[in-house]
Design an enzyme around this catalytic site. Structure first.
Site, short mmCIF file in Angstrom:
data_model
loop_
_atom_site.label_atom_id
_atom_site.label_comp_id
_atom_site.label_asym_id
_atom_site.label_seq_id
_atom_site.Cartn_x
_atom_site.Cartn_y
_atom_site.Cartn_z
N ASP A 31 1.10 -1.39 -0.10
CA ASP A 31 -0.13 0.01 0.30
C ASP A 31 0.55 0.65 -0.06
OD1 ASP A 31 -2.23 1.43 0.50
OD2 ASP A 31 -2.92 1.38 2.55
N ASN A 86 -10.28 -3.05 -6.81
CA ASN A 86 -9.84 -1.85 -7.39
C ASN A 86 -10.28 -1.55 -9.06
OD1 ASN A 86 -6.41 -3.56 -6.55
ND2 ASN A 86 -8.00 -1.64 -5.84
C1 FPP Z 1 -1.98 0.03 -3.15
O1 FPP Z 1 -1.35 1.55 -3.35
C2 FPP Z 1 -1.27 -0.56 -4.09
C3 FPP Z 1 -2.42 -1.19 -5.14
C4 FPP Z 1 -3.98 -1.14 -5.23
C5 FPP Z 1 -1.74 -1.79 -6.76
C6 FPP Z 1 -0.11 -2.77 -6.33
C7 FPP Z 1 0.27 -2.76 -6.91
C8 FPP Z 1 1.83 -2.55 -7.89
C9 FPP Z 1 2.83 -2.56 -7.00
C10 FPP Z 1 2.25 -3.17 -8.74
C11 FPP Z 1 1.87 -4.23 -10.22
C12 FPP Z 1 1.44 -5.52 -9.70
C13 FPP Z 1 2.47 -7.02 -10.35
C14 FPP Z 1 2.34 -7.79 -10.07
C15 FPP Z 1 2.92 -6.12 -11.47
P1 FPP Z 1 -2.84 2.85 -3.55
O2 FPP Z 1 -2.94 3.27 -5.16
O3 FPP Z 1 -3.92 2.49 -2.64
O4 FPP Z 1 -1.73 3.84 -2.70
P2 FPP Z 1 -2.56 4.62 -1.17
O5 FPP Z 1 -3.23 4.44 -0.76
O6 FPP Z 1 -1.74 5.60 -1.49
O7 FPP Z 1 -3.59 5.90 -3.37
#
Ligand code: FPP
Length: 235
Positions: free
Chosen positions: A13, A61
């Site tokens: 996250d 998502n």
């Molecule tokens: C949460 O951060 C993260 C995600 C919803 C996606 C995680 C995905 C990756 C790290 C890359 C893709 C994966 C692969 C396997 C290539 P957020 O965007 O919710 O963070 P925030 O809460 O700060 O907005």
């Protein structure tokens, strides 16, 4: 020192907040997040972690903006294309956990071929949760069980935790020992609800793109210093 966790699960996250802090697009945050993911996978596989489960895309998502969803889908494609050979060379077994049928065709084919290619490896299981939701996983296991019962393949008395677990995506794998969530949020967010029954939780304040192998080592050590009782008492 107690043993290291067999199964580590990570909620990666903070990509959005990292991007905002650096005045970058959210896609750049996720891209930077993939660099972290690469390091953590390599370290885990080199250091005897048996199962590493990463939450890459939840069933919830899809409600994010079209731009963000397509950036994530693109990153998933790029990741598998660029990493599959090294993962295979390192004997990693890739398992996608989640509803693969609900992924776009190209992503679906790419992840299926990665799973196929690495299926007979014998090293670390790398579970990547894509289009995954914990409630959905439990519900679909319950439906499969109802079908087995209806078809006279299992009796009520034979249903137990072991054969129920065999109906989950993590069939044959140990339960989660350690769940790490970065960015300071303290929620489970519908991740591995069944498998986390006795997991230890670590909420690390570092945003995922800034998370390092050093932080990971600290979290593993903190886990090893904990006293796990599984509902019992230490002597
Ligand atoms: C949460 O951060 C993260 C995600 C919803 C996606 C995680 C995905 C990756 C790290 C890359 C893709 C994966 C692969 C396997 C290539 P957020 O965007 O919710 O963070 P925030 O809460 O700060 O907005």
């Amino acid at each position: 020192m107690k043993p290291q966790p067999a199964h580590v699960a990570i909620i990666m996250d903070g990509n959005g907040r990292w991007a905002k802090k650096h005045l970058l697009s959210v896609a750049s945050g996720h891209r930077k997040g993939v660099e972290t993911l690469r390091e953590i996978i390599r370290f885990s596989s080199d250091n005897g972690i048996k199962v590493l489960t990463l939450f890459a895309f939840s069933t919830e998502n899809w409600s994010r903006s079209k731009e963000e969803v397509s950036a994530l889908m693109q990153l998933i494609l790029e990741y598998f294309k660029s990493e599959i050979d090294e993962l295979h060379k390192n004997n990693v077994i890739i398992r996608i956990i989640g509803d693969i049928d609900g992924l776009p065709k190209l992503q679906r084919e790419t992840v299926l071929s990665a799973m196929q290619k690495t299926a007979s490896n014998t090293g670390m299981y790398l579970n990547i949760a894509l289009n995954y939701g914990g409630r959905g996983e439990i519900l679909s296991a319950a439906k499969k069980l109802c079908k087995l019962y209806k078809d006279d393949k299992i009796s009520l008395d034979d249903i137990n935790e072991d054969n129920f677990q065999d109906l989950l995506y993590t069939k044959g794998q140990p339960p989660v020992d350690l769940l790490i969530r970065t960015s300071g949020e303290m929620r489970i967010s519908n991740f591995l609800l069944y498998q986390c029954a006795y997991a230890e939780f670590i909420f690390n304040p570092v945003l995922w793109p800034d998370y390092t192998v050093e932080e990971y080592k600290k979290d593993l050590k903190a886990y090893m210093d904990r006293d796990r009782r599984f509902g019992g008492r230490t002597q």
